[in-house]
Design an enzyme around this catalytic site. Sequence first.
Site, PDB file in Angstrom:
ATOM      1  N   ASP A 116       0.864  -1.184   0.000  1.00 40.29           N
ATOM      2  CA  ASP A 116       0.000   0.000   0.000  1.00 40.29           C
ATOM      3  C   ASP A 116       0.900   1.235   0.000  1.00 40.29           C
ATOM      4  O   ASP A 116       2.136   1.129  -0.093  1.00 40.29           O
ATOM      5  CB  ASP A 116      -1.034  -0.052   1.139  1.00 40.29           C
ATOM      6  CG  ASP A 116      -0.433   0.210   2.518  1.00 40.29           C
ATOM      7  OD1 ASP A 116       0.806   0.360   2.622  1.00 40.29           O
ATOM      8  OD2 ASP A 116      -1.205   0.256   3.493  1.00 40.29           O
ATOM      9  N   HIS A 134       8.050 -25.304   9.027  1.00 45.25           N
ATOM     10  CA  HIS A 134       6.992 -26.001   9.774  1.00 45.25           C
ATOM     11  C   HIS A 134       5.576 -25.711   9.269  1.00 45.25           C
ATOM     12  O   HIS A 134       4.707 -26.561   9.408  1.00 45.25           O
ATOM     13  CB  HIS A 134       7.062 -25.617  11.259  1.00 45.25           C
ATOM     14  CG  HIS A 134       8.257 -26.186  11.954  1.00 45.25           C
ATOM     15  ND1 HIS A 134       8.422 -26.131  13.321  1.00 45.25           N
ATOM     16  CD2 HIS A 134       9.354 -26.829  11.468  1.00 45.25           C
ATOM     17  CE1 HIS A 134       9.566 -26.713  13.654  1.00 45.25           C
ATOM     18  NE2 HIS A 134      10.166 -27.138  12.544  1.00 45.25           N
ATOM     19  N   ASN A 135       5.331 -24.509   8.773  1.00 47.16           N
ATOM     20  CA  ASN A 135       3.944 -24.110   8.448  1.00 47.16           C
ATOM     21  C   ASN A 135       3.679 -24.000   6.955  1.00 47.16           C
ATOM     22  O   ASN A 135       2.557 -23.696   6.553  1.00 47.16           O
ATOM     23  CB  ASN A 135       3.600 -22.769   9.129  1.00 47.16           C
ATOM     24  CG  ASN A 135       4.035 -22.700  10.566  1.00 47.16           C
ATOM     25  OD1 ASN A 135       4.928 -21.930  10.920  1.00 47.16           O
ATOM     26  ND2 ASN A 135       3.466 -23.540  11.411  1.00 47.16           N
ATOM     27  N   CYS A 195       2.871  -3.475   4.002  1.00 44.33           N
ATOM     28  CA  CYS A 195       2.093  -2.278   4.358  1.00 44.33           C
ATOM     29  C   CYS A 195       2.792  -1.625   5.536  1.00 44.33           C
ATOM     30  O   CYS A 195       3.967  -1.902   5.778  1.00 44.33           O
ATOM     31  CB  CYS A 195       0.623  -2.624   4.624  1.00 44.33           C
ATOM     32  SG  CYS A 195       0.330  -3.741   6.001  1.00 44.33           S
ATOM     33  N   THR A 254       2.441  -1.931   8.842  1.00 48.69           N
ATOM     34  CA  THR A 254       2.825  -2.899   9.877  1.00 48.69           C
ATOM     35  C   THR A 254       2.952  -4.327   9.351  1.00 48.69           C
ATOM     36  O   THR A 254       3.471  -5.200  10.057  1.00 48.69           O
ATOM     37  CB  THR A 254       1.748  -2.945  10.981  1.00 48.69           C
ATOM     38  OG1 THR A 254       0.497  -3.289  10.362  1.00 48.69           O
ATOM     39  CG2 THR A 254       1.606  -1.602  11.685  1.00 48.69           C
ATOM     40  N   HIS A 272       4.886 -32.120  10.075  1.00 52.82           N
ATOM     41  CA  HIS A 272       4.378 -30.764   9.838  1.00 52.82           C
ATOM     42  C   HIS A 272       3.304 -30.756   8.761  1.00 52.82           C
ATOM     43  O   HIS A 272       2.415 -29.904   8.777  1.00 52.82           O
ATOM     44  CB  HIS A 272       5.532 -29.830   9.479  1.00 52.82           C
ATOM     45  CG  HIS A 272       6.575 -29.781  10.548  1.00 52.82           C
ATOM     46  ND1 HIS A 272       6.312 -29.285  11.804  1.00 52.82           N
ATOM     47  CD2 HIS A 272       7.861 -30.205  10.555  1.00 52.82           C
ATOM     48  CE1 HIS A 272       7.398 -29.399  12.555  1.00 52.82           C
ATOM     49  NE2 HIS A 272       8.355 -29.954  11.817  1.00 52.82           N
ATOM     50  N   GLY A 321      -2.299  -5.590   8.506  1.00 57.81           N
ATOM     51  CA  GLY A 321      -3.522  -5.514   7.697  1.00 57.81           C
ATOM     52  C   GLY A 321      -3.452  -6.397   6.463  1.00 57.81           C
ATOM     53  O   GLY A 321      -4.410  -7.117   6.146  1.00 57.81           O
TER      54      GLY A 321
HETATM   55  C1  RB5 Z   1      -2.005   2.650   6.387  1.00 55.76           C
HETATM   56  O1  RB5 Z   1      -1.980   3.862   7.048  1.00 55.76           O
HETATM   57  C2  RB5 Z   1      -1.812   1.512   7.365  1.00 55.76           C
HETATM   58  O2  RB5 Z   1      -2.951   1.355   8.134  1.00 55.76           O
HETATM   59  C3  RB5 Z   1      -1.489   0.240   6.622  1.00 55.76           C
HETATM   60  O3  RB5 Z   1      -0.325   0.423   5.877  1.00 55.76           O
HETATM   61  C4  RB5 Z   1      -1.211  -1.007   7.449  1.00 55.76           C
HETATM   62  O4  RB5 Z   1      -0.256  -0.775   8.432  1.00 55.76           O
HETATM   63  C5  RB5 Z   1      -2.370  -1.726   7.965  1.00 55.76           C
HETATM   64  O5  RB5 Z   1      -2.274  -2.738   8.655  1.00 55.76           O
END
Ligand code: RB5
Length: 146
Positions: free
Chosen positions: A7, A94-95, A61, A63, A129, A66
């Site tokens: 993103d 393993h997964n 993204c 984090t 596994h 998402g």
């Molecule tokens: C975008 O601002 C942020 O929410 C997205 O990149 C991500 O971290 C969502 O999990």
Amino acid sequence: MIAIACDHAALEMKRDLLGLLDEMGLAYHDYGTYDEKSCDYPVMAAKAVTSGECDRGILICGTGVGMSLAANKVKGIRCVVCSEPYSAELSRRHNDTNMLAVGARVIGPELARMIVRTWLTTAFEGGRHQRRVDLITALENGEELE
Ligand code: RB5
């Protein structure tokens, strides 16, 4: 073929990881996003996982959370979000994870490269596994686990 998507929060990291895939000589399909205009991460994850063109994929993204949540809603997807190489390696051994998510606001480019390289070069061990991965699939298919 590797699917890759990000993103707006992760454009720079995706560009860097495309460079890594080039260095590794791996073919990929870049499903976007291609500019810094705000976009919705579930849409970007869906583009990468539902095309059926690729056997593995990388999602980036802010984090990684998402994108991984969205990807894991799709049947057959086993997506791991990683901030260190140990989980990346074990998620393959393993997964049998088939998607990797990383957070561009969580880790730096060198660590991301290390995680991606580890994930791409580690094989699934099978054996006991496989039975456990099969149980995940059964759960996904609405079967009751004992
Ligand atoms: C975008 O601002 C942020 O929410 C997205 O990149 C991500 O971290 C969502 O999990």
